[in-house]
Write a protein that holds these residues in place. Structure first.
Motif, PDB file in Angstrom:
ATOM      1  N   ALA A   1      -1.495  -3.653 -47.877  1.00 36.60           N
ATOM      2  CA  ALA A   1      -1.852  -2.269 -47.538  1.00 36.60           C
ATOM      3  C   ALA A   1      -2.730  -1.658 -48.624  1.00 36.60           C
ATOM      4  N   PHE A   2      -2.358  -1.863 -49.878  1.00 34.31           N
ATOM      5  CA  PHE A   2      -3.170  -1.339 -50.982  1.00 34.31           C
ATOM      6  C   PHE A   2      -4.562  -1.986 -50.987  1.00 34.31           C
ATOM      7  N   ASP A   3      -4.608  -3.285 -50.719  1.00 39.00           N
ATOM      8  CA  ASP A   3      -5.903  -3.983 -50.681  1.00 39.00           C
ATOM      9  C   ASP A   3      -6.783  -3.412 -49.570  1.00 39.00           C
ATOM     10  N   THR A   4      -6.166  -3.053 -48.443  1.00 36.47           N
ATOM     11  CA  THR A   4      -6.924  -2.480 -47.323  1.00 36.47           C
ATOM     12  C   THR A   4      -7.556  -1.148 -47.724  1.00 36.47           C
ATOM     13  N   ILE A   5      -6.828  -0.348 -48.504  1.00 38.22           N
ATOM     14  CA  ILE A   5      -7.384   0.911 -49.010  1.00 38.22           C
ATOM     15  C   ILE A   5      -8.611   0.629 -49.870  1.00 38.22           C
ATOM     16  N   GLU A   6      -8.492  -0.351 -50.774  1.00 40.53           N
ATOM     17  CA  GLU A   6      -9.610  -0.685 -51.654  1.00 40.53           C
ATOM     18  C   GLU A   6     -10.794  -1.226 -50.855  1.00 40.53           C
ATOM     19  N   GLU A   7     -10.523  -2.114 -49.906  1.00 38.64           N
ATOM     20  CA  GLU A   7     -11.606  -2.756 -49.144  1.00 38.64           C
ATOM     21  C   GLU A   7     -12.297  -1.790 -48.194  1.00 38.64           C
TER      22      GLU A   7
ATOM     23  N   TYR B   1       3.365  -7.610 -48.511  1.00 41.10           N
ATOM     24  CA  TYR B   1       3.021  -6.731 -47.395  1.00 41.10           C
ATOM     25  C   TYR B   1       2.413  -5.428 -47.925  1.00 41.10           C
ATOM     26  N   LEU B   2       3.081  -4.832 -48.902  1.00 45.99           N
ATOM     27  CA  LEU B   2       2.585  -3.570 -49.442  1.00 45.99           C
ATOM     28  C   LEU B   2       1.279  -3.789 -50.209  1.00 45.99           C
ATOM     29  N   THR B   3       1.179  -4.919 -50.891  1.00 42.74           N
ATOM     30  CA  THR B   3      -0.068  -5.254 -51.585  1.00 42.74           C
ATOM     31  C   THR B   3      -1.222  -5.346 -50.596  1.00 42.74           C
TER      32      THR B   3
ATOM     33  N   ILE C   1       1.695  -8.767 -42.387  1.00 47.42           N
ATOM     34  CA  ILE C   1       0.551  -8.346 -43.204  1.00 47.42           C
ATOM     35  C   ILE C   1      -0.518  -7.688 -42.334  1.00 47.42           C
ATOM     36  N   ALA C   2      -0.795  -8.285 -41.180  1.00 46.50           N
ATOM     37  CA  ALA C   2      -1.789  -7.702 -40.269  1.00 46.50           C
ATOM     38  C   ALA C   2      -1.346  -6.322 -39.794  1.00 46.50           C
ATOM     39  N   SER C   3      -0.051  -6.151 -39.543  1.00 39.56           N
ATOM     40  CA  SER C   3       0.471  -4.863 -39.099  1.00 39.56           C
ATOM     41  C   SER C   3       0.311  -3.800 -40.176  1.00 39.56           C
ATOM     42  N   TYR C   4       0.613  -4.137 -41.413  1.00 36.63           N
ATOM     43  CA  TYR C   4       0.473  -3.184 -42.517  1.00 36.63           C
ATOM     44  C   TYR C   4      -0.990  -2.773 -42.684  1.00 36.63           C
ATOM     45  N   ARG C   5      -1.875  -3.754 -42.602  1.00 39.27           N
ATOM     46  CA  ARG C   5      -3.304  -3.449 -42.729  1.00 39.27           C
ATOM     47  C   ARG C   5      -3.766  -2.527 -41.592  1.00 39.27           C
ATOM     48  N   MET C   6      -3.299  -2.805 -40.389  1.00 36.03           N
ATOM     49  CA  MET C   6      -3.708  -2.009 -39.229  1.00 36.03           C
ATOM     50  C   MET C   6      -3.234  -0.565 -39.364  1.00 36.03           C
ATOM     51  N   ILE C   7      -1.998  -0.374 -39.792  1.00 33.82           N
ATOM     52  CA  ILE C   7      -1.465   0.994 -39.902  1.00 33.82           C
ATOM     53  C   ILE C   7      -2.265   1.793 -40.921  1.00 33.82           C
ATOM     54  N   ILE C   8      -2.570   1.191 -42.064  1.00 30.29           N
ATOM     55  CA  ILE C   8      -3.370   1.901 -43.068  1.00 30.29           C
ATOM     56  C   ILE C   8      -4.758   2.222 -42.526  1.00 30.29           C
ATOM     57  N   ARG C   9      -5.378   1.281 -41.856  1.00 33.34           N
ATOM     58  CA  ARG C   9      -6.759   1.442 -41.391  1.00 33.34           C
ATOM     59  C   ARG C   9      -6.882   2.387 -40.200  1.00 33.34           C
ATOM     60  N   ASP C  10      -5.914   2.281 -39.257  1.00 27.62           N
ATOM     61  CA  ASP C  10      -6.072   2.957 -37.972  1.00 27.62           C
ATOM     62  C   ASP C  10      -5.228   4.215 -37.797  1.00 27.62           C
ATOM     63  N   ARG C  11      -4.273   4.453 -38.671  1.00 29.70           N
ATOM     64  CA  ARG C  11      -3.368   5.597 -38.495  1.00 29.70           C
ATOM     65  C   ARG C  11      -3.603   6.676 -39.549  1.00 29.70           C
ATOM     66  N   THR C  12      -4.859   6.868 -39.885  1.00 28.59           N
ATOM     67  CA  THR C  12      -5.185   7.886 -40.887  1.00 28.59           C
ATOM     68  C   THR C  12      -4.868   9.287 -40.376  1.00 28.59           C
TER      69      THR C  12
END
Length: 265
Positions: free
Chosen positions: A230-236, A226-228, A125-136
């Motif tokens: 990532a979606f939550d990270t987009i919203e947050e 895991y994918l959820t 979960i942390a990895s998915y969040r990091m990729i969305i946040r840091d790999r724009t």
């Protein structure tokens, strides 16, 4: 006995988790075009027959999201004639190197220490969040390329599940595919014939015991949570998909429309 796969999804001898993402529905009633977006595991072990099939797809670009450590472990992609290869690592080779060494080499007590009690799933979960946040920047490059000229395209990482799964999901969000359909496609990576083969250094039966495989399963499963995340990270982080695409990935309305023209029926 060979696992039976639908005829529309060929079982490639040297490539795991290959599929055409076409057919998924959008929120406005359109569908992703067949034959424009594919996903898979790595292409390092492509056979001659695999290469012949992949060549028939008319691919313009292959996006490889593996890092240098992955490529050292598995090998570089087999080159396909006339296809552009773009390597965009979505993880740093040094990030988690010791962790993944433990996954391959560790004994049962070591695996319990790093994976038991939900720690394996938490790491994913942390990895998915990091990729969305840091790999724009990387995701922006992919979407701009697709909008310009890079289709048909194939996206892959090692297993075709996590880094490729996120990149496919971001692409599908950008063209308005239904969220539930994105998750359903992602979860297809759990099918037995698609799953990544776990690599352990020891060939002893104990290296693949039921408890070991259970401890490793969070790392090799595609899980909706895991994918959820990532979606939550987009919203947050951005407040919603549209702002994520505009501010995070620098997509103009015109680029999004070109992307839709490229990918949708």
């Amino acid at each position: 006995m060979t696992q039976q796969v639908p005829s529309t999804e060929p079982e490639l001898a040297g490539v795991r988790n290959f599929r055409d993402v076409g057919g998924l529905p959008t929120v406005d009633g359109r569908r992703l075009r067949q034959g424009v977006l594919f996903r898979s595991g790595h292409l390092a072990h492509v056979t001659g027959e695999d290469a012949a099939f992949l060549t028939t797809l008319g691919l313009h670009t292959i996006f490889d999201f593996r890092n240098a450590a992955d490529q050292k472990l598995e090998g570089p992609d087999v080159a396909l004639p006339g296809v552009r290869n773009v390597n965009l690592p979505l993880s740093d080779p040094a990030d988690g190197a010791e962790f993944w060494k433990m996954v391959r080499d560790g004994d049962l007590d070591q695996l319990r220490a790093i994976l038991a009690d939900g720690k394996g799933a938490d790491r994913m979960i942390a990895s998915y969040r990091m990729i969305i946040r840091d790999r724009t920047g990387e995701h922006s490059q992919v979407l701009h390329a697709l909008a310009e000229d890079s289709v048909p395209a194939l996206m892959h990482c090692a297993a075709g599940k996590d880094r490729a799964g996120l990149s496919v999901a971001v692409t599908l969000l950008a063209v308005g595919v239904e969220r539930e359909a994105i998750v359903d496609d992602y979860l297809k990576s759990n099918a037995k014939h698609r799953r990544y083969k776990v690599h352990r250094s020891s060939s002893a039966a104990s290296a693949y015991s039921p408890e070991v495989m259970e401890l490793l399963s969070p790392l090799f499963d595609a899980r909706a949570e895991y994918l959820t995340a990532a979606f939550d990270t987009i919203e947050e982080t951005w407040g919603g998909v549209d702002t994520y695409l505009e501010k995070g990935l620098k997509l103009t309305p015109q680029t999004r429309e070109r992307l839709r023209e490229r990918l949708l029926d």
